[in-house]
Structure formats: C-alpha cells, structure tokens
Motif scaffolding. Sequence first.
Motif, PDB file in Angstrom:
ATOM      1  N   ARG A  43       2.029 -13.827  -2.765  1.00  0.00           N
ATOM      2  CA  ARG A  43       0.795 -12.890  -3.198  1.00  0.00           C
ATOM      3  C   ARG A  43      -0.216 -13.579  -3.669  1.00  0.00           C
ATOM      4  O   ARG A  43      -0.152 -14.641  -4.300  1.00  0.00           O
ATOM      5  N   ARG A  85      12.547  -2.108  -2.972  1.00  0.00           N
ATOM      6  CA  ARG A  85      12.143  -2.417  -3.020  1.00  0.00           C
ATOM      7  C   ARG A  85      11.173  -4.175  -2.821  1.00  0.00           C
ATOM      8  O   ARG A  85      11.367  -4.338  -3.475  1.00  0.00           O
ATOM      9  N   SER A 144      12.647  -8.215  -4.331  1.00  0.00           N
ATOM     10  CA  SER A 144      12.802  -9.987  -3.635  1.00  0.00           C
ATOM     11  C   SER A 144      14.158 -10.526  -4.821  1.00  0.00           C
ATOM     12  O   SER A 144      14.772 -11.304  -3.703  1.00  0.00           O
ATOM     13  N   GLY A 201       8.793  -6.760  -0.792  1.00  0.00           N
ATOM     14  CA  GLY A 201       8.146  -7.982  -0.480  1.00  0.00           C
ATOM     15  C   GLY A 201       7.581  -8.394  -0.371  1.00  0.00           C
ATOM     16  O   GLY A 201       7.860  -9.092   0.877  1.00  0.00           O
ATOM     17  N   THR A 202       7.845 -10.017  -1.178  1.00  0.00           N
ATOM     18  CA  THR A 202       7.761 -11.588  -0.691  1.00  0.00           C
ATOM     19  C   THR A 202       8.641 -11.568  -0.099  1.00  0.00           C
ATOM     20  O   THR A 202       8.012 -12.503   0.812  1.00  0.00           O
ATOM     21  N   LYS A 237       1.964  -3.847  -0.183  1.00  0.00           N
ATOM     22  CA  LYS A 237       0.488  -4.043  -0.815  1.00  0.00           C
ATOM     23  C   LYS A 237      -0.247  -5.536  -1.027  1.00  0.00           C
ATOM     24  O   LYS A 237       1.222  -6.564  -0.929  1.00  0.00           O
TER      25      LYS A 237
HETATM   26  C1  LIG Z   1       5.203  -5.715  -5.979  1.00  0.00           C
HETATM   27  C2  LIG Z   1       6.104  -4.564  -6.556  1.00  0.00           C
HETATM   28  C3  LIG Z   1       7.302  -5.141  -5.809  1.00  0.00           C
HETATM   29  C4  LIG Z   1       8.171  -5.579  -4.442  1.00  0.00           C
HETATM   30  O1  LIG Z   1       8.118  -7.188  -5.721  1.00  0.00           O
HETATM   31  P1  LIG Z   1       8.567  -8.261  -4.668  1.00  0.00           P
HETATM   32  O2  LIG Z   1       8.913  -9.146  -5.350  1.00  0.00           O
HETATM   33  O3  LIG Z   1       7.168  -9.190  -4.224  1.00  0.00           O
HETATM   34  O4  LIG Z   1       9.061  -8.518  -2.971  1.00  0.00           O
HETATM   35  C5  LIG Z   1       8.644  -4.239  -6.022  1.00  0.00           C
HETATM   36  N1  LIG Z   1       8.498  -2.734  -6.942  1.00  0.00           N
HETATM   37  C6  LIG Z   1       7.075  -2.413  -7.411  1.00  0.00           C
HETATM   38  C7  LIG Z   1       7.018  -1.867  -7.868  1.00  0.00           C
HETATM   39  C8  LIG Z   1       5.904  -3.550  -7.483  1.00  0.00           C
HETATM   40  O5  LIG Z   1       4.432  -3.889  -7.912  1.00  0.00           O
END
Ligand SMILES: *Cc1c(COP(=O)(O)O)cnc(C)c1O
Length: 223
Positions: A223, A214, A199, A216-217, A34
Amino acid sequence: MLEEQLLQVRAAVAEAAKAAGRDPQTVKLLAVSKTFPASDIQQAWEAGQRAFGENRVQELSEKAPVLPADCEWHLIGHLQHNKVKQALEHAAWIHSVDSLSLLRRLNLLAEQMGKSPKILLEVNVSGEESKFGLKPSEVRDLVLAAQGGPCRLCGLMTMAPLGAEDAVLHSVFGGLRALRDEVSVATGQPLPELSMGMSGDFRVAIAEGATIVRIGTAIFGHR
Ligand SMILES: *Cc1c(COP(=O)(O)O)cnc(C)c1O
C-alpha cells in the motif's frame, strides 16, 4: 497477477492449517482490500473470493455499492460512534468492538435498522500503547453485556506487534486463544471465532487457532 497471489495465499493458508493438524476449511481467508480500488476487489471476486476487509467506514461505503451484492464485508478498523449507522449499512461483520459504549450503540442502531451483524471484541493482548482494543481483564464484562444482541457476538480479534519474533507472536495469539477459552467457560458464551494473523504472521496465528486471517499485502500488493 492478483489472481495468482490470491491462489498462492489460499494455498499457504491451507498448508499452515494442515501443518497445525487442522482442517483447512476451518480457516477463513479475509482479503483486506483497504486503499485498493474497487477494480482490484472485482478481480479477486472473479477469482472466487467473497469476504473482504476494510478498515475505514467511509471507504467501505464507497466500495460496497459498486461491487457484487454477494461480497461479504468485514469492518476491521477502529469504529467511531458517529460512523456506526453507516457501518451497519454495509458490514456483515465488525471485528473492532472495543468499548461498552460502542457495543451499546451498535445494538441500539442495529435494532432500529433491523440488522444483526456478527461482531468480535478487539483485544489488545500485547499491551502496546499505540493499539486499540480492550484490556484482557475487560473482556468478560463485555461478553456478558453483549448477550441478547441483536449484534451476534461470535469471538475475539487481535493484532500482534508488527514484525515481532515468532516467540512473541505465539504468546500474543496463544494468549487470545487462552483468553477466549477462559471467558467462554466463565460466561457460558460460545466464542468460536478468533480473528488473528495478517500477511506477515498468519502462519503462527493459524498454529495458535485462528479461524479468520486478515490478509492484505500478500494478495493486493504493497500500500
Ligand atoms: C491492514 C490490516 C490488515 C492486513 O494487513 P497486511 O499486513 O496488509 O496483510 C489486517 N488487519 C487489520 C486490522 C488491518 O488494518
């Protein structure tokens, strides 16, 4: 850079699984892309990553068509009723089913569109007011309502409070697992997937049985 971070995260996930006495193959890494451009996702794809998570339907619909067809898209953010059709066009998985009316709409449109995505029920285990998700006490009835598809219910999802201490993380993630065990026995519905851990907290989530993390970072940056 991105490839290196991806490799590091993969190694850390595998290490956390081993530390918990689990086979690393039983933990799937979902790269949460995202806000990041399609070019970053393409780079991760070139490094072998296939499962990507987006939290907004609009963004998912813009990115999915310009990326390789074998990307597996997961919708992880709150899903509004008026976006269900668009979500079903692209998402192989929906992690955020949080009401009976949403479940019914998903099944109705999936039927019409000939789709059968995997779905997870999002549970607000921590009880934070700001969070989406079912109350734990509501999960059983939704599991019963989901039987018969065409959406394929395969587990539960939760988010822990941001920056919580390990003790809190253990109780939230362990709580989701215990709820899954209980509801699964009560309904006869197998619920093998537990989507939990991001993360900052994936190690604890894996120790508590996460099958999908899940992240991302730690892969794409801040972000
Ligand atoms: C953004 C998001 C993540 C990932 O979070 P990070 O801290 O960037 O790893 C996981 N789950 C959901 C539902 C998110 O919105």
